[in-house]
Design a protein around this motif. Structure first.
Motif, PDB file in Angstrom:
ATOM      1  N   SER A 142     -24.790  19.799  44.289  1.00  0.00           N
ATOM      2  CA  SER A 142     -26.101  19.164  44.482  1.00  0.00           C
ATOM      3  C   SER A 142     -26.474  18.290  43.302  1.00  0.00           C
ATOM      4  N   ALA A 143     -26.243  18.785  42.093  1.00  0.00           N
ATOM      5  CA  ALA A 143     -26.559  18.001  40.899  1.00  0.00           C
ATOM      6  C   ALA A 143     -25.705  16.741  40.833  1.00  0.00           C
ATOM      7  N   MET A 144     -24.423  16.860  41.155  1.00  0.00           N
ATOM      8  CA  MET A 144     -23.522  15.716  41.148  1.00  0.00           C
ATOM      9  C   MET A 144     -23.974  14.679  42.181  1.00  0.00           C
ATOM     10  N   VAL A 145     -24.321  15.137  43.382  1.00  0.00           N
ATOM     11  CA  VAL A 145     -24.745  14.228  44.450  1.00  0.00           C
ATOM     12  C   VAL A 145     -26.024  13.494  44.059  1.00  0.00           C
ATOM     13  N   LYS A 146     -26.953  14.195  43.428  1.00  0.00           N
ATOM     14  CA  LYS A 146     -28.195  13.558  42.987  1.00  0.00           C
ATOM     15  C   LYS A 146     -27.873  12.414  42.012  1.00  0.00           C
ATOM     16  N   ASP A 147     -26.979  12.674  41.064  1.00  0.00           N
ATOM     17  CA  ASP A 147     -26.588  11.651  40.095  1.00  0.00           C
ATOM     18  C   ASP A 147     -25.895  10.476  40.784  1.00  0.00           C
ATOM     19  N   LEU A 148     -24.972  10.769  41.683  1.00  0.00           N
ATOM     20  CA  LEU A 148     -24.254   9.704  42.384  1.00  0.00           C
ATOM     21  C   LEU A 148     -25.194   8.884  43.266  1.00  0.00           C
ATOM     22  N   ASN A 149     -26.154   9.536  43.902  1.00  0.00           N
ATOM     23  CA  ASN A 149     -27.120   8.802  44.731  1.00  0.00           C
ATOM     24  C   ASN A 149     -28.006   7.904  43.883  1.00  0.00           C
ATOM     25  N   ASN A 150     -28.348   8.341  42.670  1.00  0.00           N
ATOM     26  CA  ASN A 150     -29.104   7.467  41.765  1.00  0.00           C
ATOM     27  C   ASN A 150     -28.284   6.232  41.420  1.00  0.00           C
ATOM     28  N   ARG A 151     -26.993   6.411  41.218  1.00  0.00           N
ATOM     29  CA  ARG A 151     -26.107   5.267  40.934  1.00  0.00           C
ATOM     30  C   ARG A 151     -26.014   4.345  42.153  1.00  0.00           C
ATOM     31  N   ARG A 210     -26.295   8.689  57.079  1.00  0.00           N
ATOM     32  CA  ARG A 210     -26.550   7.447  57.808  1.00  0.00           C
ATOM     33  C   ARG A 210     -27.445   6.485  57.041  1.00  0.00           C
ATOM     34  N   ASP A 211     -28.040   6.945  55.925  1.00  0.00           N
ATOM     35  CA  ASP A 211     -28.937   6.090  55.150  1.00  0.00           C
ATOM     36  C   ASP A 211     -28.262   5.445  53.944  1.00  0.00           C
ATOM     37  N   GLY A 212     -26.945   5.644  53.798  1.00  0.00           N
ATOM     38  CA  GLY A 212     -26.225   5.029  52.696  1.00  0.00           C
ATOM     39  C   GLY A 212     -26.079   5.908  51.469  1.00  0.00           C
ATOM     40  N   TYR A 213     -26.573   7.109  51.554  1.00  0.00           N
ATOM     41  CA  TYR A 213     -26.492   8.024  50.429  1.00  0.00           C
ATOM     42  C   TYR A 213     -25.615   9.215  50.800  1.00  0.00           C
ATOM     43  N   LEU A 214     -25.175   9.944  49.780  1.00  0.00           N
ATOM     44  CA  LEU A 214     -24.398  11.150  49.998  1.00  0.00           C
ATOM     45  C   LEU A 214     -25.329  12.294  50.340  1.00  0.00           C
ATOM     46  N   GLY A 215     -24.817  13.229  51.090  1.00  0.00           N
ATOM     47  CA  GLY A 215     -25.562  14.439  51.403  1.00  0.00           C
ATOM     48  C   GLY A 215     -24.740  15.651  51.028  1.00  0.00           C
ATOM     49  N   VAL A 216     -25.435  16.751  50.766  1.00  0.00           N
ATOM     50  CA  VAL A 216     -24.779  18.014  50.438  1.00  0.00           C
ATOM     51  C   VAL A 216     -24.711  18.842  51.709  1.00  0.00           C
ATOM     52  N   VAL A 217     -23.529  19.267  52.060  1.00  0.00           N
ATOM     53  CA  VAL A 217     -23.318  20.086  53.246  1.00  0.00           C
ATOM     54  C   VAL A 217     -23.770  21.519  52.916  1.00  0.00           C
ATOM     55  N   PRO A 218     -24.513  22.163  53.814  1.00  0.00           N
ATOM     56  CA  PRO A 218     -24.978  23.527  53.540  1.00  0.00           C
ATOM     57  C   PRO A 218     -23.830  24.445  53.100  1.00  0.00           C
ATOM     58  N   GLY A 219     -24.124  25.253  52.087  1.00  0.00           N
ATOM     59  CA  GLY A 219     -23.137  26.184  51.560  1.00  0.00           C
ATOM     60  C   GLY A 219     -22.427  25.675  50.315  1.00  0.00           C
ATOM     61  N   ALA A 220     -22.647  24.407  49.962  1.00  0.00           N
ATOM     62  CA  ALA A 220     -22.009  23.854  48.763  1.00  0.00           C
ATOM     63  C   ALA A 220     -22.668  24.443  47.516  1.00  0.00           C
ATOM     64  N   PRO A 221     -21.916  24.600  46.435  1.00  0.00           N
ATOM     65  CA  PRO A 221     -22.492  25.146  45.204  1.00  0.00           C
ATOM     66  C   PRO A 221     -23.535  24.222  44.583  1.00  0.00           C
ATOM     67  N   ALA A 222     -24.392  24.788  43.746  1.00  0.00           N
ATOM     68  CA  ALA A 222     -25.467  24.026  43.098  1.00  0.00           C
ATOM     69  C   ALA A 222     -24.911  22.878  42.253  1.00  0.00           C
ATOM     70  N   THR A 223     -23.753  23.052  41.686  1.00  0.00           N
ATOM     71  CA  THR A 223     -23.168  21.978  40.876  1.00  0.00           C
ATOM     72  C   THR A 223     -22.905  20.729  41.717  1.00  0.00           C
ATOM     73  N   GLU A 236     -18.466   6.974  42.329  1.00  0.00           N
ATOM     74  CA  GLU A 236     -17.900   8.264  42.741  1.00  0.00           C
ATOM     75  C   GLU A 236     -16.428   8.179  43.101  1.00  0.00           C
ATOM     76  N   ASP A 237     -15.962   6.986  43.427  1.00  0.00           N
ATOM     77  CA  ASP A 237     -14.556   6.826  43.783  1.00  0.00           C
ATOM     78  C   ASP A 237     -13.628   7.209  42.629  1.00  0.00           C
ATOM     79  N   ARG A 238     -14.155   7.175  41.411  1.00  0.00           N
ATOM     80  CA  ARG A 238     -13.338   7.485  40.245  1.00  0.00           C
ATOM     81  C   ARG A 238     -13.640   8.873  39.685  1.00  0.00           C
ATOM     82  N   ASP A 239     -14.514   9.643  40.316  1.00  0.00           N
ATOM     83  CA  ASP A 239     -14.931  10.943  39.817  1.00  0.00           C
ATOM     84  C   ASP A 239     -14.111  12.048  40.477  1.00  0.00           C
ATOM     85  N   PRO A 240     -13.271  12.762  39.713  1.00  0.00           N
ATOM     86  CA  PRO A 240     -12.441  13.809  40.316  1.00  0.00           C
ATOM     87  C   PRO A 240     -13.272  14.946  40.927  1.00  0.00           C
ATOM     88  N   ALA A 241     -14.420  15.254  40.352  1.00  0.00           N
ATOM     89  CA  ALA A 241     -15.274  16.316  40.911  1.00  0.00           C
ATOM     90  C   ALA A 241     -15.785  15.907  42.292  1.00  0.00           C
TER      91      ALA A 241
END
Length: 130
Positions: free
Chosen positions: A63-72, A48-61, A29-34
């Motif tokens: 959430s999809a990006m965070v899911k992908d980055l957390n898989n990585r 606190r568990d080492g993964y990214l979280g989506v802050v309430p109010g963020a767009p659906a896009t 994610e350090d290299r991802d401009p989005a």
């Protein structure tokens, strides 16, 4: 909450993280401009568990990006933890470092699970952090 098998296990994990160069490990994610845009906008934060979280109010896009980055991240944690610690222990130790590395204005998960915005001082971290 992560429970370490032994004090020596925690010490070994900390040593392993240092040896593997976790302080210099570049996550994808350090290299991802989005990601950089979403982070600067306060739409994502370090959990606190080492993964990214989506802050309430963020767009659906976001959430999809965070899911992908957390898989990585999970793939990286799985590889780095292999035979040395559990994935959860490795992720927790990485979370401690990533939360500490947040910049003022960035979001992170506080001890109570709420989203905090990093100020000029040190972020709130788990007392079990190395």
């Amino acid at each position: 909450m992560v429970q370490f098998r032994t004090r020596n296990g925690l010490a070994a994990l900390i040593g392993t993280v240092a040896v593997l160069g976790a302080a210099g490990t570049a996550l994808a994610e350090d290299r991802d401009p989005a990601y950089a845009t979403a982070r600067a906008a306060g739409q994502v934060g370090e959990q606190r568990d080492g993964y990214l979280g989506v802050v309430p109010g963020a767009p659906a896009t976001v959430s999809a990006m965070v899911k992908d980055l957390n898989n990585r991240r999970r793939a990286i944690y799985t590889e780095k933890a292999a035979g040395k610690s559990t994935i959860e222990e490795y992720a927790f130790t990485t979370a401690c470092r990533l939360i500490l590395q947040t910049a003022p204005g960035e979001k992170y998960q506080g001890l109570d699970g709420s989203w905090k915005t990093r100020g000029a001082g040190a972020p709130e971290r788990d007392p079990k952090c190395p």
